[in-house]
Enzyme design. Structure first.
Site, short mmCIF file in Angstrom:
data_model
loop_
_atom_site.label_atom_id
_atom_site.label_comp_id
_atom_site.label_asym_id
_atom_site.label_seq_id
_atom_site.Cartn_x
_atom_site.Cartn_y
_atom_site.Cartn_z
CE1 TYR A 1 12.02 -9.99 -4.50
CE2 TYR A 1 10.64 -10.19 -2.62
CZ TYR A 1 11.58 -9.33 -3.23
OH TYR A 1 11.93 -8.21 -2.78
NE ARG B 1 14.98 -4.71 -3.86
CZ ARG B 1 13.98 -5.61 -4.04
NH1 ARG B 1 13.05 -5.14 -4.69
NH2 ARG B 1 13.89 -6.65 -3.46
CG HIS C 1 10.34 -2.83 -2.30
ND1 HIS C 1 10.49 -2.23 -3.39
CD2 HIS C 1 9.44 -2.24 -1.48
CE1 HIS C 1 9.72 -1.16 -3.50
NE2 HIS C 1 8.86 -1.18 -2.37
C1 LIG Z 1 0.29 3.75 -7.32
C2 LIG Z 1 0.95 2.98 -6.49
N1 LIG Z 1 0.75 1.71 -6.53
C3 LIG Z 1 1.44 0.87 -5.72
C4 LIG Z 1 2.31 1.24 -4.59
C5 LIG Z 1 3.00 0.40 -3.83
N2 LIG Z 1 4.41 0.07 -4.42
C6 LIG Z 1 5.29 0.63 -3.41
S1 LIG Z 1 6.86 0.51 -4.33
C7 LIG Z 1 6.23 -0.56 -5.40
C8 LIG Z 1 6.98 -1.03 -6.36
C9 LIG Z 1 7.81 -0.16 -7.17
O1 LIG Z 1 8.63 -0.92 -8.27
P1 LIG Z 1 9.82 0.00 -8.97
O2 LIG Z 1 8.98 1.02 -9.88
O3 LIG Z 1 10.33 -0.94 -9.87
O4 LIG Z 1 10.58 0.81 -8.03
P2 LIG Z 1 11.69 0.16 -6.99
O5 LIG Z 1 11.07 0.16 -5.65
O6 LIG Z 1 11.98 -1.16 -7.42
O7 LIG Z 1 12.81 1.16 -7.06
C10 LIG Z 1 4.78 -0.68 -5.29
C11 LIG Z 1 4.02 -1.47 -6.14
C12 LIG Z 1 2.52 2.78 -4.80
N3 LIG Z 1 3.35 3.04 -3.84
N4 LIG Z 1 1.74 3.60 -5.57
#
Ligand SMILES: Cc1ncc(C[n+]2csc(CCOP(=O)(O)OP(=O)(O)O)c2C)c(N)n1
Length: 395
Positions: free
Chosen positions: A302, A289, A293
Site C-alpha cells: 500500500y 513509520r 505496521h
Molecule cells: C478499537 C480498535 N479498532 C481496531 C483495531 C485494529 N488496529 C490495530 S492498530 C490499528 C491502526 C492504528 O493506527 P494509528 O492510530 O495511526 O497508530 P499506529 O499503529 O500507526 O502507531 C488498528 C485499526 C484496534 N486495535 N482497536
C-alpha cells in the site's frame, strides 16, 4: 457536479494556511512545524511560532550525547525484537523504527512525577521511564499478560484498543486535579500517546472534549506516522491533525517528529503549561513509520518505495550524529562505543527473552482482576479439569 462540491473519495484539498502555521525553519510540510535540528544536523537554536511562543534548548555536550545514545539504543533493541519475531520467538512485534525521536524527546521531557499512557508502540518512552526493556516481551511472546507496576514507573500498561488510553489518561488527569496534585511547577502532568488513525476514534474526540472542558493537566501526543495500518492520513482528516485542537478549545502544535530536540522542547513546555493550570495541548509529531505496521503487515502492498526513501533522508538519528560530529563533541570512538553498548544490551535482551518460561495454560486466569472473583474462579476450575482430561497434559 456543482462548484465547490467534493467528489466522494477524492483527494482532499490542500489545507489553507493559517497564521499560526507559519513557523520559520525546515522543509515544512503543508502547515509548517517546529524544528530545532535540521536533517543536516544544523542546530537552529530557537524557533518562534506565529503566536509568539519561543522554543529553544541548550543542553550540555554530555546531554546531547545522551540523546544520541538513547536513540541508538532504542533502535537497536527494536531491531532485535523484529529479528526475534522473524525467528519465531515472538508472536508479533510493533516496531518503533523511524519514530525514535518523537518518543525519546517526549519521554525525556517527562518529569519524574508525570504519568504516561502509551499505545503498543511506545518502547522508546518505556525505555526513558527507566523500565527494564524486557517488560513488554512477555506480552509479545505470549507467555504473560505483559505488565509492570504502572504507579511505580508512572507508565500505564500497553493499550491495543485504539484510542481508549486517551480516555483513561483524561480521567486520570481529572483525578490528579481533584486530588490537588497539580497546579504548581512541582505538580503532576499527564501525557497520552496515540496515532493518526486513533484520531478518528470516538474515544479520542470524547477525551478532547472532557480534557478541554475540565482543563485537565494533560498533553495529547499524536505520532502522525502517516498510516493506520494501510490507511493513509488523507483518509483520517481533511485538515492537519494539530488544528483539531482549536475546535475543542485548546492549543495544537505540529513538530518535526524526527527532531528529538523539538520533541523535547515542545513536550516539556506543554507539560509545564498543563501542570501550571493552563490545560491541555495537542502535539502532532509529524513522522514516518519506516517499518511495517506490525510484523504481520506487508507495507509494500500500500505504499511506494520512493516515499520510504524520501523519509530516509530525514532520519532521526543521522541528524543528531551529524550535529555531534560537526560540533566536534563526539568522535568515532564514541559512536563505536554507543553501538557496541547497544549491541550488548540487545544480546542480553535476546537471551532473557529466550529464557522466559512457558506458562501453564491455566495461568491465563491470573490477574484478570486484582482480587479473586467467583466467575473467574469457576472458569479456572472448569478449564483446569478440561485441560487435565488430556493425556500428557502434565497434570
Ligand atoms: C478499537 C480498535 N479498532 C481496531 C483495531 C485494529 N488496529 C490495530 S492498530 C490499528 C491502526 C492504528 O493506527 P494509528 O492510530 O495511526 O497508530 P499506529 O499503529 O500507526 O502507531 C488498528 C485499526 C484496534 N486495535 N482497536
Amino acid at each position: 457536479m456543482a462548484k465547490g462540491e467534493r467528489k466522494a473519495g477524492g483527494k482532499p484539498p490542500a489545507p489553507a494556511d493559517g497564521a499560526v502555521d507559519r513557523i520559520p525553519g525546515g522543509d515544512a510540510p503543508a502547515g509548517g512545524f517546529v524544528q530545532l535540528l535540521t536533517p543536516d544536523g544544523e542546530h537552529l537554536g530557537s524557533v518562534t511560532t506565529a503566536d509568539g511562543t519561543t522554543y529553544s534548548v541548550d543542553f550540555t555536550d554530555e546531554e546531547y550525547r545522551g540523546f544520541y545514545r538513547d536513540l541508538v539504543t532504542v533502535r537497536r533493541l527494536d531491531a532485535e525484537a523484529t529479528a526475534l519475531q522473524r525467528q519465531g520467538e515472538l508472536g508479533i512485534w510493533a516496531s518503533l523504527l523511524g519514530q525514535e525521536a518523537a518518543q525519546v524527546g517526549s519521554g525525556r521531557a517527562l518529569r519524574q512525577q508525570d504519568m504516561a499512557f502509551p499505545t503498543y508502540r511506545e518502547h522508546g518512552v518505556l525505555y526513558c521511564r527507566g523500565i527494564d526493556p524486557i517488560m513488554p516481551f512477555g506480552l509479545f511472546r505470549g507467555v504473560d499478560q505483559g505488565g509492570w507496576d504502572a504507579n511505580e514507573h508512572k507508565f500505564n500498561g500497553y493499550t491495543i484498543v485504539i484510542g481508549s488510553q486517551t480516555l483513561h489518561a483524561t480521567g486520570y488527569a481529572m483525578g490528579v486535579t481533584m486530588d490537588g496534585k497539580t497546579g504548581s511547577p512541582d505538580g503532576e502532568a499527564v501525557i497520552a500517546y496515540f496515532g493518526d488513525g486513533a484520531t478518528s476514534q470516538g474515544e479520542v474526540n470524547e477525551s478532547f472534549v472532557w480534557a478541554g472542558v475540565f482543563n485537565a493537566p494533560m498533553v495529547f501526543f499524536c505520532q502522525n506516522n502517516q498510516y493506520a495500518i494501510s490507511e493513509p492520513l488523507e483518509r483520517q482528516t481533511r485538515i492537519p491533525l494539530y488544528r483539531r485542537a482549536a475546535g475543542y478549545g485548546f492549543p495544537g502544535i505540529r513538530i518535526d517528529g524526527n527532531d528529538v530536540l523539538a520533541s523535547y522542547a515542545v513536550t516539556r513546555a506543554a507539560l509545564d503549561n498543563a501542570r501550571n493550570g493552563q490545560g491541555p495541548t495537542l502535539i502532532e509529531a509529524y513522522t514516518y513509520r519506516m517499518g511495517a505496521h506490525t510484523s504481520s503487515d506487508d507495507p509494500t502492498r500500500y505504499r511506494i518505495a520512493s516515499e520510504v526513501e524520501s523519509w530516509k533522508a530525514k532520519d532521526p538519528i543521522a541528524r543528531v550524529k551529524a550535529f555531534l560530529a560537526k560540533q566536534q563533541v563526539a568522535d568515532a570512538d564514541f559512536f563505536a562505543e554507543v553501538d557496541e553498548t547497544a549491541r550488548k544490551l540487545a544480546l542480553d535482551l535476546r537471551e532473557r527473552v529466550l529464557a522466559m518460561p512457558d506458562p501453564q495454560p491455566v495461568t491465563m486466569f491470573d490477574h484478570v482482576y486484582p482480587n479473586s472473583s467467583p466467575e473467574v474462579d469457576a472458569q479456572r476450575k472448569a478449564f483446569d479439569e478440561y485441560h487435565a482430561s488430556f493425556e500428557g497434559s502434565g497434570h
